[in-house]
Design a protein around this motif. Structure first.
Motif, mmCIF file in Angstrom:
data_model
loop_
_atom_site.group_PDB
_atom_site.id
_atom_site.type_symbol
_atom_site.label_atom_id
_atom_site.label_comp_id
_atom_site.label_asym_id
_atom_site.label_seq_id
_atom_site.Cartn_x
_atom_site.Cartn_y
_atom_site.Cartn_z
ATOM 1 N N ASP A 1 16.208 -8.190 -7.878
ATOM 2 C CA ASP A 1 17.006 -8.048 -6.543
ATOM 3 C C ASP A 1 15.878 -6.889 -5.896
ATOM 4 N N THR A 2 14.921 -7.583 -4.750
ATOM 5 C CA THR A 2 14.331 -6.720 -4.022
ATOM 6 C C THR A 2 15.035 -6.100 -2.994
ATOM 7 N N SER A 3 16.237 -6.528 -2.718
ATOM 8 C CA SER A 3 17.052 -5.757 -1.509
ATOM 9 C C SER A 3 17.547 -4.300 -2.054
ATOM 10 N N VAL A 4 17.013 -4.080 -3.362
ATOM 11 C CA VAL A 4 17.772 -2.676 -3.863
ATOM 12 C C VAL A 4 16.620 -1.736 -3.211
ATOM 13 N N LEU A 5 15.423 -1.966 -2.791
ATOM 14 C CA LEU A 5 14.311 -1.118 -2.555
ATOM 15 C C LEU A 5 14.109 -1.617 -0.943
ATOM 16 N N ALA A 6 13.986 -0.557 -0.258
ATOM 17 C CA ALA A 6 13.610 -0.961 1.062
ATOM 18 C C ALA A 6 12.188 -1.702 1.340
ATOM 19 N N SER A 7 11.979 -2.337 2.155
ATOM 20 C CA SER A 7 10.765 -3.000 2.382
ATOM 21 C C SER A 7 9.865 -2.005 2.917
ATOM 22 N N PRO A 8 8.517 -2.068 2.393
ATOM 23 C CA PRO A 8 7.626 -0.991 2.666
ATOM 24 C C PRO A 8 7.162 -0.909 4.295
ATOM 25 N N LEU A 9 7.122 -2.090 4.932
ATOM 26 C CA LEU A 9 6.861 -2.292 6.282
ATOM 27 C C LEU A 9 7.969 -1.570 7.022
ATOM 28 N N SER A 10 9.442 -1.672 6.459
ATOM 29 C CA SER A 10 10.371 -0.813 7.394
ATOM 30 C C SER A 10 10.190 0.647 7.233
ATOM 31 N N ARG A 11 9.090 1.099 6.266
ATOM 32 C CA ARG A 11 8.904 2.521 6.042
ATOM 33 C C ARG A 11 7.768 2.912 6.474
ATOM 34 N N TYR A 12 7.269 2.080 7.213
ATOM 35 C CA TYR A 12 5.514 2.293 7.429
ATOM 36 C C TYR A 12 5.647 3.654 8.417
ATOM 37 N N ARG A 13 6.595 3.870 9.230
ATOM 38 C CA ARG A 13 6.420 5.381 10.165
ATOM 39 C C ARG A 13 6.358 6.530 9.225
ATOM 40 N N ASP A 14 6.770 6.300 7.793
ATOM 41 C CA ASP A 14 6.686 7.509 7.158
ATOM 42 C C ASP A 14 5.211 7.992 6.860
ATOM 43 N N PHE A 15 4.351 7.214 6.891
ATOM 44 C CA PHE A 15 2.862 7.469 6.890
ATOM 45 C C PHE A 15 2.193 7.931 8.148
ATOM 46 N N THR A 16 2.881 7.898 9.218
ATOM 47 C CA THR A 16 2.279 8.295 10.466
ATOM 48 C C THR A 16 2.119 9.502 10.505
ATOM 49 N N ALA A 17 1.388 10.180 11.754
ATOM 50 C CA ALA A 17 1.187 11.431 11.931
ATOM 51 C C ALA A 17 2.122 12.167 12.206
ATOM 52 N N ASP A 18 3.046 11.819 12.870
ATOM 53 C CA ASP A 18 4.393 12.818 13.448
ATOM 54 C C ASP A 18 5.227 12.679 12.376
ATOM 55 N N SER A 19 5.365 11.917 11.270
ATOM 56 C CA SER A 19 6.364 11.661 10.284
ATOM 57 C C SER A 19 6.861 12.853 9.668
ATOM 58 N N PRO A 20 8.413 13.385 9.512
ATOM 59 C CA PRO A 20 8.784 14.276 8.892
ATOM 60 C C PRO A 20 8.360 14.546 7.319
ATOM 61 N N THR A 21 8.093 13.266 6.939
ATOM 62 C CA THR A 21 7.438 13.231 5.473
ATOM 63 C C THR A 21 6.256 13.882 5.334
ATOM 64 N N GLN A 22 5.534 14.103 6.365
ATOM 65 C CA GLN A 22 4.090 14.876 6.299
ATOM 66 C C GLN A 22 3.388 14.128 5.136
ATOM 67 N N LEU A 23 3.207 12.842 5.118
ATOM 68 C CA LEU A 23 2.286 12.153 4.188
ATOM 69 C C LEU A 23 1.195 12.050 4.903
ATOM 70 N N TYR A 24 0.701 12.115 6.187
ATOM 71 C CA TYR A 24 -0.271 11.670 7.108
ATOM 72 C C TYR A 24 -1.596 12.133 6.065
ATOM 73 N N GLU A 25 -1.668 13.421 5.887
ATOM 74 C CA GLU A 25 -2.866 14.005 5.372
ATOM 75 C C GLU A 25 -2.844 14.197 3.817
ATOM 76 N N ARG A 26 -1.703 13.923 3.216
ATOM 77 C CA ARG A 26 -1.468 14.114 2.051
ATOM 78 C C ARG A 26 -2.146 13.035 0.926
ATOM 79 N N GLU A 27 -2.800 13.414 -0.117
ATOM 80 C CA GLU A 27 -3.155 12.410 -1.151
ATOM 81 C C GLU A 27 -2.202 11.907 -1.730
ATOM 82 N N LEU A 28 -2.104 10.473 -1.560
ATOM 83 C CA LEU A 28 -0.987 9.789 -2.285
ATOM 84 C C LEU A 28 -1.401 9.304 -3.649
ATOM 85 N N LEU A 29 -2.702 8.581 -3.562
ATOM 86 C CA LEU A 29 -3.196 8.056 -4.940
ATOM 87 C C LEU A 29 -4.547 8.219 -5.075
#
Length: 823
Positions: free
Chosen positions: A305-333
């Motif tokens: 059931d893929t509905s239990v996980l959010a679509s990665p496209l819906s969370r795209y703004r998490d990777f942008t420069a002004d996102s509160p997640t601060q992932l823009y410059e972080r090493e992810l992988l």
């Protein structure tokens, strides 16, 4: 009265020469030598019992053919299990099955005792010899070993049906191969030892073959082995058994070739089989490739059931420069083994329901259709070609922690390394058509996995002038008509769907603007917080119907990869081009994937089934040069009146019925093929039966010794009597059988004459045999006249007479001595 000279004192032992004499006070003489069986010791009894198990040449032949047949049948597991270990487990099962089957056939144990012996050997030896994953010191089974052995036959086969094949050969899956080898061998070998029936002998191999096909995959495992070699091995086995048993079959000791009638019957069977294959073969499923091959797993839908996980496209703004997640410059992988600029996906999204792009992909040609996500392991498809590449991905501290795994190309397998092995092994789910991989527990810092894949081409930075795109669309459950106005405005003058999509993508990149919405931090005053709230309200995240409708109906397009990719995906499908959205990243020179490297792009399907990637730089405005002025609200676009899409043209009239080529049965209409198979062919067999019977009878009367000719002819008479419904005594003499035919037939003189010719002092003279055959024809004529017309017609057309194997060998036949010696 006994003579005094012969008396002995009471209790005195008899003289040595007086054995067998009656002594005083004795009623019975001394037993002769050999009358009393010696008392056997325990060791003697054991040796005698084990001596019965000493196999003979016939047992060795049956065992050898059993191994060959089992190898052909179990080859069907080749596409289900991966690794040499399952072959070892199956071989152990075959060896144990030969042992159990030999014991059962020798001592004729009941099925309960045989099952108990098989279960004991399976549980005690299955661990150290086959299911060795959890044994201690290389030979001592553990609780997990017994759990795997018991769980394999009970639940292991269900896992085989729900996992992406081939499954890594370990634990309960090895137990499945061991169990099939053991049970199949016991049934096959024990049946061969106790039966002469050919039908019972081949029933087990065909049943086991059906099992391996049913739990197999849509890709045939061993067509030539299971389709041809198995049949040849079974035929050879039956022939060898006939040669070893003089009481059955067509090959007798002293004969170098079968009777001509048998050759005629064999030719007739081959002819019928060829006709059936030509007529029925084109109608059977699977003739057009594996897409038509139906196995059990194609009907099982174990998806995640893929509905239990959010679509990665819906969370795209998490990777942008002004996102509160601060992932823009972080090493992810950290990625090793992928050249720079190679596209790598987190998820491929192929359906839009009005609120989000999601996954609805079904299996394609290289695996089983009918499912979305399936669990998989180190291999996906053992028969796939190509040159797979090993790609290693590591999660650094504070890096990516979602359940969508970074993959690339065509995924052929995955293996978790280090600490992730125990936590994530067996928990990876693969969508076969989109190659998206999902791990519901999610990744953690320090996790590593190795991907086996075929790398795709590097991402294209420009759109080609022409492209052979396929026609159709992805499954769209949401209303996409709101994009028609922009399509009409941007598509240009070309009628080619790809040219229209290319023009639309170019216009979006050149005339649109880029924005990630409101910044997440830096608001120090009430006015700034109000401004941020206004920007967030004017340029929100998301790609649902409301957000995309506002995005397209603004005078100036304003958004980021999420809105542009989602919109272009809808437009492509609206134009009749299968288009899907991908969220991922492109490989970098240093192998590090940061938030700024995450993007969204689209893929269009080509006519050959492959997917062409439209990278974000081909349709997304420049992030630095085309920034949106967020200080003013977007202005509504005065969209033109757009006519609804034209109705699709009427379907072409059906082509004229093709002229049937009656010379080729495969081109006949279905009704003609069914009529030929189920009506004409049986009638042909019935019509040929009296002809073949007459030819066979004439050949049997003219070949072989006089004894053999007389015995065959008499048995032909009895066979005809049985078909006419005359009851005959079982095991009776010829005279008794002749009396059973009735006085009206008057067959007793012919029976007595036959006995005289067969059991005479000298071989019968050919003239006498000929005269007897004349008398026998008159007996047969009277026999048929004694029955009704309908009974005579039915007996004439009855094909059972062709299966008669009875023969009578007399005193003067050359094979009599050899035959008795083989009994």
């Amino acid at each position: 009265m006994t003579s005094p000279s012969t008396q002995t004192p009471s209790g005195a032992p008899p003289s040595p020469g007086g054995a067998g004499r009656v002594t005083e006070g004795s009623l019975v003489g001394t037993p002769k030598e050999g009358m009393i069986k010696p008392q056997l010791t325990g060791g003697d009894k054991v040796r005698a019992t084990l001596g019965r198990m000493r196999p003979g040449i016939g047992h060795a032949v049956d065992a050898a053919f059993t191994v060959a047949v089992m190898a052909c049948c179990l080859a069907g597991l080749r596409t289900v299990l991966f690794g040499w270990q399952w072959w070892q487990a199956a071989a152990v099962g075959v060896v144990l099955g030969l042992l159990v089957g030999h014991v059962q056939a020798t001592y004729r144990w009941p099925i309960v005792a045989t099952t108990a012996l098989g279960a004991v050997l399976y549980l005690l030896l299955g661990g150290p010899l086959a299911v060795r994953d959890d044994v201690k010191w290389g030979f001592l089974p553990t609780g997990q070993t017994f759990k795997d052995l018991v769980g394999g036959p009970v639940t292991g086969w269900t896992d085989l049906l729900t996992l992406v094949p081939p499954v890594d050969a370990r634990g309960p899956y090895l137990a499945v191969a061991l169990f099939l080898g053991l049970v199949g061998t016991v049934l096959l070998y024990a049946t061969a030892r106790v039966t002469r029936s050919r039908l019972r002998l081949v029933a087990t191999p065909f049943a086991l073959l059906a099992v391996t096909i049913v739990i197999g995959t849509g890709q045939p495992a061993a067509q030539w082995v299971q389709g041809l070699l198995l049949a040849l091995v079974l035929v050879g086995w039956l022939v060898a058994r006939d040669h070893l048993d003089p009481d059955i079959g067509i090959a007798r000791p002293g004969m170098r070739r079968p009777a001509l009638s048998r050759v005629v019957q064999g030719a007739l069977i081959v002819l019928v089989a060829a006709l059936l294959g030509a007529l029925v073969g084109p109608l059977l499923p699977g003739r057009d490739g594996e897409s038509d091959r139906q196995v059990v797993r194609t009907g099982v839908v174990p998806g995640h059931d893929t509905s239990v996980l959010a679509s990665p496209l819906s969370r795209y703004r998490d990777f942008t420069a002004d996102s509160p997640t601060q992932l823009y410059e972080r090493e992810l992988l950290r990625v090793e083994g992928v050249p720079a600029t190679t596209p790598m996906r987190l998820a491929t999204l192929d359906t839009w329901d009005g609120s989000t792009w999601g996954v609805a992909g079904r299996g394609e040609s290289r695996a089983d259709a009918g499912r979305s996500f399936q669990q998989f392991g180190r291999r996906v498809g053992v028969l796939d070609g190509g040159n797979p590449t090993q790609v290693r991905v590591t999660v650094p501290e504070g890096g990516y922690g979602e359940g969508w795994l970074l993959t690339t190309g065509q995924v052929e397998g995955i293996e978790f390394l280090g600490s992730a092995r125990e936590r994530l092994e067996g928990k990876a789910w693969l969508n076969l058509s989109t190659n998206s991989v999902l791990v519901p527990p999610g990744l953690r810092p320090g996790d590593r996995y190795e991907l086996r894949t075929e790398l795709p081409a590097k991402g294209a930075g420009a759109l080609p002038e022409s492209l052979p795109v396929a026609r159709g669309s992805m499954p769209m459950t949401g209303d996409t008509s709101f994009v028609d106005a922009r399509i009409e405005t941007w598509k240009g003058s070309s009628d080619d769907p790809w040219a229209q999509l290319r023009s639309i993508a170019t216009t979006m990149r050149e005339e649109g603007t880029y924005t990630d919405g409101a910044p997440s931090t830096g608001a120090s005053s009430e006015a700034e917080r109000a401004k941020i709230a206004t920007i967030a309200r004017n340029y929100p995240a998301g790609h649902g119907l409301g957000r995309l409708d506002r995005f397209l109906n603004s005078e100036e397009l304003a958004g980021n990869d999420e809105q542009y990719a989602a919109t272009l995906g809808l437009i492509g499908n609206r134009l009749g081009i299968p288009t899907r959205v991908v969220v991922g990243a492109t490989a970098t020179d240093d192998g590090l994937v940061r938030g700024r490297d995450v993007h969204a792009w689209v893929e269009v399907r080509l006519r050959d089934g492959s997917w062409f990637q439209l990278m974000p730089q081909t349709f997304v405005p420049s992030m630095t040069e085309q920034q949106t002025d967020t200080s003013r609200a977007p202005q509504a676009w005065d969209k033109p009146e757009v006519d609804p899409p034209p109705q699709p043209p009427p379907a072409d009239p059906p082509p004229p019925e093709p002229v049937v080529d009656w010379s080729s049965p495969s081109t006949w209409p279905l009704w003609a093929q069914l009529l030929a198979v189920f009506v004409l062919l049986p009638l042909l067999v019935l019509a040929l039966t009296p002809v073949v019977t007459a030819v066979r009878r004439a050949v049997r009367q003219r070949s072989g010794s006089a004894d053999r000719r007389i015995g065959r002819s008499w048995n032909d008479l009895l066979e005809e009597a049985r078909l006419l419904g005359v009851p005959l005594p079982a095991g009776g003499t010829r005279v008794e059988q002749a009396r059973a035919l009735g006085p009206r037939v008057d067959a007793v003189p012919a029976a007595m004459q036959a006995d005289g010719l067969v059991f005479g002092e000298a071989p019968a003279h050919p003239d006498a045999v000929g005269q007897w055959h004349g008398e026998l024809r008159r007996v047969r004529r009277r026999l048929r006249q004694a029955t009704s017309f309908v009974t005579r017609v039915r007996a004439t057309l009855d094909p059972r007479s062709l299966l008669s194997r009875h023969e009578d060998i007399g005193m003067h036949d050359s094979t009599t001595t050899t035959r008795e010696a083989h009994r």
